[in-house]
Design an enzyme around this catalytic site. Structure first.
Site, PDB file in Angstrom:
ATOM      1  N   GLY A  36       0.856  -0.966  -0.057  1.00 53.14           N
ATOM      2  CA  GLY A  36       0.066   0.088  -0.185  1.00 53.14           C
ATOM      3  C   GLY A  36       0.939   1.258   0.035  1.00 53.14           C
ATOM      4  O   GLY A  36       0.499   2.234  -0.512  1.00 53.14           O
ATOM      5  N   GLY A 188      15.530   2.539  24.525  1.00 50.73           N
ATOM      6  CA  GLY A 188      15.757   1.193  23.751  1.00 50.73           C
ATOM      7  C   GLY A 188      16.392   1.431  22.749  1.00 50.73           C
ATOM      8  O   GLY A 188      17.396   2.453  22.498  1.00 50.73           O
ATOM      9  N   HIS A 447      45.696  -9.638  10.649  1.00 51.76           N
ATOM     10  CA  HIS A 447      46.121  -8.460  11.399  1.00 51.76           C
ATOM     11  C   HIS A 447      46.438  -7.306  10.566  1.00 51.76           C
ATOM     12  O   HIS A 447      46.809  -7.570   9.521  1.00 51.76           O
ATOM     13  CB  HIS A 447      47.241  -9.135  12.130  1.00 51.76           C
ATOM     14  CG  HIS A 447      48.096  -8.104  12.920  1.00 51.76           C
ATOM     15  ND1 HIS A 447      47.636  -7.682  14.228  1.00 51.76           N
ATOM     16  CD2 HIS A 447      49.314  -7.291  12.513  1.00 51.76           C
ATOM     17  CE1 HIS A 447      48.468  -6.952  14.591  1.00 51.76           C
ATOM     18  NE2 HIS A 447      49.540  -6.456  13.773  1.00 51.76           N
TER      19      HIS A 447
END
Ligand code: FAD
Ligand code: NAD
Length: 468
Positions: A36, A188, A447
């Site tokens: 929609g 949150g 590394h």
């Protein structure tokens, strides 16, 4: 009125729905997706992607301001500024590119997209509505509901109230200007991701959280690092406080602390981010009388609802409301409809919070392993001992691993630090493949990378870390 018949109708073109439709079409299942609004759903239009774009822009601006104040790295910048309208149109450009990409993928794979609002007539019939008029009716063998979720409103200060001061994440992602004072209700995911971004963009930010801690979904050892960062950024955090509403002249938010004392927080905007709820109303879903799990559609481990050949995925089927879960469920349902044997039993669904520093949890924490009655060992490796972190000027945070004590099978990973979101892939893979501590410890990690902290956490759990 036109009536069309197909095998699969998908309601909703968010990450759940569009992935289901793409995969179904790949598997030669005649598929119609009804959307929609915009393809891409919450995630691409008003969620994951635009929020991460704004977070990135805010970080870059913050960096420039940091350099303007003189930095140990030797870079000097004078008087940086931000044109927020340009930032928003840059963000909109990314959204446009991604949403039109979704449309192209659906087309390329042969899924038909119909623009309009689906109205469920029964478990095998859907009407497509536009401006209140029925455009066409579709009958199908399988109906997949992927209608997503909507933000929870506070009834006493709904979105748009107080002359438009009260906003949801949607408006917060398309600002016309940076407010001087922003109050964020909810500590949150959204409250902290966007609260931090707005602080970096120059707003004074205060976060009000009803619980006594931020990010309740994450364990406290992790969130402690974010809490310290919030303090350093100058974000006020009001824990254990409830919001009472706006004051009489709409210039401040009234809050009450646990002791019942009331105070006011001045604001130009109030971002309410107190959770999202499944979108189950307004499109005839109730007529199916499906079993529900609270407000969410109840599903089994194949995303089947209580009605035969009616399926539900993503946010409409409840927590965790995360895009990658919706996508994984969508892909699975398409494969089941095509006749494949599939179940949704992932070893873990990673969760990442794009705060600064970022948080990742995958699988079990030490507390969760203990609660499950598993004898577990855990070890953490701090980024302070990782060379790459130092070169990135960010040595706060750590990686933690949790494994069974008896056979060293890895149960979970947690990390907090700059850039740790990218470690979630390695964490998820190790759980899904049933890796042991020895597997990770014995893998050569390049590394210098943050990934070395992952290997070192495994080595440390085995009692022989090398760099600490
Ligand atoms: P949605 O994406 O909500 O899509 C549902 C679609 O269905 C919509 O397009 C809607 O228009 C359409 N629809 C609904 N009803 C009908 C109907 N009757 N007819 C036709 N169409 C209909 N998740 C993450 O994993 N990582 C993140 O970083 C993250 N960040 C986020 C940031 C914000 C600000 C927000 C709000 C959310 C964030 N999320 C994130 C959550 C994530 O966006 C959702 O979990 C995800 O979009 C759910 O996908 P979905 O397909 O279930 O629903
Ligand atoms: P959330 O559930 O993450 O946080 C809501 C917070 O609001 C909670 O801490 C809760 O205790 C608090 N709260 C609830 N009612 C309150 C009230 N009246 N006053 C003060 N605090 C109150 O919800 P959200 O931040 O709105 O995000 C919605 C969902 O969207 C998330 O749960 C997540 O599923 C998804 N999301 C994910 C990401 C990501 O994956 N990085 C980012 C954004 C959103």
């Amino acid at each position: 009125m036109q009536t069309t018949s197909t095998t699969l109708v998908v309601i909703g073109g968010g990450p759940g729905g569009y992935i289901a439709a793409i995969r179904a079409a790949q598997l030669k299942i005649p598929t119609i997706l009804i959307e929609g609004d915009q393809l891409g759903g919450t995630c691409l239009n008003i969620g994951c992607i635009p929020s991460k774009a704004m977070i990135h822009a805010a970080e870059e601006f913050e960096k420039a301001k940091h350099y303007a104040h003189g930095s140990s790295i030797g870079i000097q910048v004078s008087d940086p500024s931000i044109n927020i309208e340009q930032t928003v149109s840059w963000k909109d450009g990314i959204v446009k590119r991604l949403t039109s990409g979704v449309g192209a993928l659906l087309k390329k794979n042969g899924a038909q997209v119909i623009k309009g609002w689906a109205q469920i007539i029964d478990g095998k019939t859907v009407a497509v509505m536009q401006d209140g008029k029925e455009l066409q009716r579709i009958t199908c063998q399988h109906l997949l509901i992927a209608s997503g979720s909507t933000p929870v409103q506070l009834p006493f200060m709904p979105f748009g109230s107080s002359n438009g001061k009260v906003i949801s994440s949607t408006e917060a992602l398309s600002p016309t200007e940076v407010p001087k004072k922003l109050v964020v209700v909810g500590g949150g995911y959204i409250g902290l991701e966007l609260g931090i971004a707005y602080r970096k963009l120059g707003a004074e930010v205060a976060v009000v959280e009803s619980l006594d801690r931020i990010l309740p979904a994450y364990d406290e050892e992790l969130t402690k690092v974010v809490k310290t960062a919030l303090k350093q950024l100058g974000i006020e955090v009001h824990l254990g406080c409830t919001v009472q509403g706006m004051n009489a002249d709409h210039s401040a938010v009234r809050i009450k602390n646990a002791a019942g004392e009331e105070s006011e927080l001045a604001c130009d905007k109030v971002l309410v981010a107190v959770g999202r709820r499944p979108r189950t109303e307004g499109f005839g879903l109730e007529s199916l009388m499906l079993d529900m799990n609270g407000r969410a559609i109840k599903i089994d481990d194949q995303c089947r609802t209580s009605m035969r050949d009616v399926w539900a995925i993503g946010d409409v089927a409840g927590e965790p409301m995360l895009a990658h879960r919706a996508m994984a469920q969508g892909e699975m349902v398409a494969e089941i409809i095509a006749g494949k044997r599939r179940h949704f039993i992932p070893a873990s669904i990673p969760a990442v919070c794009f705060t600064d520093p970022e948080l990742v949890v995958v699988g079990k924490s030490p507390q969760e392993a203990q609660a499950a009655g598993i004898e577990a060992i855990s070890a953490m490796f701090p980024f302070a001992a990782n060379g790459r972190s130092m070169t990135l000027e960010s040595s706060e945070g750590f990686v933690r691993v949790v494994a069974r004590k008896d056979n060293h099978l890895i149960l979970g990973w947690q990390a907090v630090g700059k850039g740790v979101s990218e470690l979630s892939a390695a964490f998820g893979l190790s759980l899904e493949m049933g890796a042991t501590l020895e597997d990770v410890a014995g893998t050569i990690h390049s590394h210098p990378t943050l990934g070395e902290a992952v290997q070192e956490a495994a080595l440390r759990a085995l009692g022989h870390a090398l760099h600490i």
